[in-house]
Design a protein around this motif. Structure first.
Motif, PDB file in Angstrom:
ATOM      1  N   LEU A  67     -54.838 -11.129  45.909  1.00 48.24           N
ATOM      2  CA  LEU A  67     -55.836 -10.439  46.719  1.00 48.24           C
ATOM      3  C   LEU A  67     -57.185 -11.141  46.621  1.00 48.24           C
ATOM      4  N   LEU A  68     -58.120 -10.701  47.469  1.00 45.40           N
ATOM      5  CA  LEU A  68     -59.466 -11.227  47.442  1.00 45.40           C
ATOM      6  C   LEU A  68     -60.233 -10.662  46.249  1.00 45.40           C
ATOM      7  N   GLU A  69     -61.325 -11.324  45.901  1.00 42.23           N
ATOM      8  CA  GLU A  69     -62.163 -10.878  44.801  1.00 42.23           C
ATOM      9  C   GLU A  69     -62.927  -9.621  45.185  1.00 42.23           C
ATOM     10  N   ASP A  70     -63.558  -8.999  44.201  1.00 39.02           N
ATOM     11  CA  ASP A  70     -64.346  -7.784  44.433  1.00 39.02           C
ATOM     12  C   ASP A  70     -65.459  -8.043  45.442  1.00 39.02           C
TER      13      ASP A  70
ATOM     14  N   HIS B 286     -65.052  -7.608  48.804  1.00 37.18           N
ATOM     15  CA  HIS B 286     -64.456  -7.712  50.136  1.00 37.18           C
ATOM     16  C   HIS B 286     -63.796  -6.376  50.488  1.00 37.18           C
TER      17      HIS B 286
ATOM     18  N   ARG C 176     -60.009  -6.248  50.375  1.00 34.46           N
ATOM     19  CA  ARG C 176     -59.378  -6.051  49.065  1.00 34.46           C
ATOM     20  C   ARG C 176     -59.047  -4.571  48.856  1.00 34.46           C
ATOM     21  N   ASP C 177     -60.005  -3.696  49.156  1.00 28.93           N
ATOM     22  CA  ASP C 177     -59.779  -2.258  48.982  1.00 28.93           C
ATOM     23  C   ASP C 177     -58.640  -1.774  49.876  1.00 28.93           C
TER      24      ASP C 177
ATOM     25  N   GLU D 216     -51.266  -5.784  42.051  1.00 29.08           N
ATOM     26  CA  GLU D 216     -52.109  -6.972  42.239  1.00 29.08           C
ATOM     27  C   GLU D 216     -51.795  -8.023  41.189  1.00 29.08           C
TER      28      GLU D 216
ATOM     29  N   LYS E 101     -57.632 -14.477  41.886  1.00 27.34           N
ATOM     30  CA  LYS E 101     -58.375 -13.743  42.918  1.00 27.34           C
ATOM     31  C   LYS E 101     -59.075 -14.763  43.791  1.00 27.34           C
TER      32      LYS E 101
ATOM     33  N   THR F  95     -49.180 -12.510  49.856  1.00 29.79           N
ATOM     34  CA  THR F  95     -50.412 -11.762  50.102  1.00 29.79           C
ATOM     35  C   THR F  95     -50.300 -10.968  51.389  1.00 29.79           C
TER      36      THR F  95
END
Length: 297
Positions: free
Chosen positions: A193-196, A198, A201-202, A215, A220, A238
């Motif tokens: 997943l993408l980093e915090d 984005h 990501r949520d 995850e 990340k 992903t």
């Protein structure tokens, strides 16, 4: 005290450096420093703590800068309202978009929007959702393309489009021969997943929770393109939004997910904006352009 003084004040607060603030305001540093000093004398209080290394706002300075931003925002709103009074299709709009949407959506729709609204000049900013919301509330942006839900007071949101998530796997992955997958098929998968920061990501984490996936803790990414390259190299799987799919990715198989959640994108703007009529025209143009894109696809 005038609007120019407030612009200088906000510039120093933003750059935390008198030289950089002066450059941003197209004035010399001595001129800007002198005006800030006069403003402090007029207000009877210090707005900044200064030393040879940095410039920091004092507690009262923080409050005054906040009010200065609102004053400048209202002043700009008056100018823009006057410009658009005769014709809301004329003028300028500053629009933000988050990174997992901007490079895939804007190049497709903006050419058609510009043909439809040739006299409405758009200035575009790509940034993460929290930063866009901050710029929107401070008046730096007129509107932003954001993923719903947005729970901020004083903001209105008009939905524009909805797109589904697809599972991206390497061509030799056990699921690669499928035409589609169900949420149950994803049970136990480890997703990169993408980093915090984005919003995607949520949203991806919600899909993981629904599917019983989890995850990956080993990686990340900072962008969808990094995730794409990792999948193509066989290093994991992903989720990608539909607009980010590529037909020429020979090393990747994209699989639609049955009954998976989708993401809804809206144009978000301040409820008090003076550019509402211009934004209505922009919304109509964006919707029409996206319809044309979908028909071609």
């Amino acid at each position: 005290m005038n609007l120019r003084d407030l612009q200088y004040l906000v510039a120093v607060a933003d750059h935390q450096h008198f030289g950089k603030a002066a450059e941003a305001c197209y004035v010399s540093q001595p001129t800007l420093s002198q005006q800030i000093k006069k403003l402090e004398e007029h207000l009877g209080t210090a707005l900044f703590e200064r030393d040879h290394r940095s410039v920091r706002l004092t507690p009262i300075g923080q409050e005054i800068v906040g009010r200065a931003r609102r004053v400048l925002q209202e002043a700009d709103g008056l100018v823009q309202l006057a410009k658009s009074a005769g014709d809301p299709a004329v003028g300028e709009l500053r629009i933000g978009a988050f990174p997992t949407l901007a490079p895939y959506y804007l190049p497709k729709v903006l050419p058609m929007v510009r043909k439809r609204l040739p006299d409405l000049k758009l200035y575009l900013v790509e940034d993460k959702t929290p930063n866009l919301l901050s710029q929107l509330q401070s008046g730096e942006l007129d509107a932003a393309l954001l993923a719903l839900p947005i729970r901020y007071e004083g903001l209105d949101a008009v939905p524009l489009l909805e797109e589904s998530f697809w599972l991206a796997v390497a061509k030799d992955h056990p699921l690669a021969k499928r035409k589609s997958v169900s949420v149950d098929d994803m049970h136990g998968l480890s997703l990169m997943l993408l980093e915090d920061g984005h919003c995607l990501r949520d949203q991806a984490l919600e899909v993981c929770q629904l599917a019983g996936a989890h995850e990956s803790t080993t990686f990340k990414a900072s962008s969808l393109e990094t995730l794409r390259q990792m999948v193509a190299s066989g290093l994991g799987v992903t989720l990608l939004p539909e607009m980010a799919l590529r037909q020429d990715d020979h090393g990747i198989r994209y699989l639609p997910i049955k009954d998976a959640p989708s993401r809804q994108v809206a144009l978000v703007y301040r409820a008090s904006t003076a550019r509402r009529q211009s934004l209505v025209l922009l919304i109509q143009a964006l919707r029409k352009a996206y319809e044309q894109v979908r028909q071609v696809a």
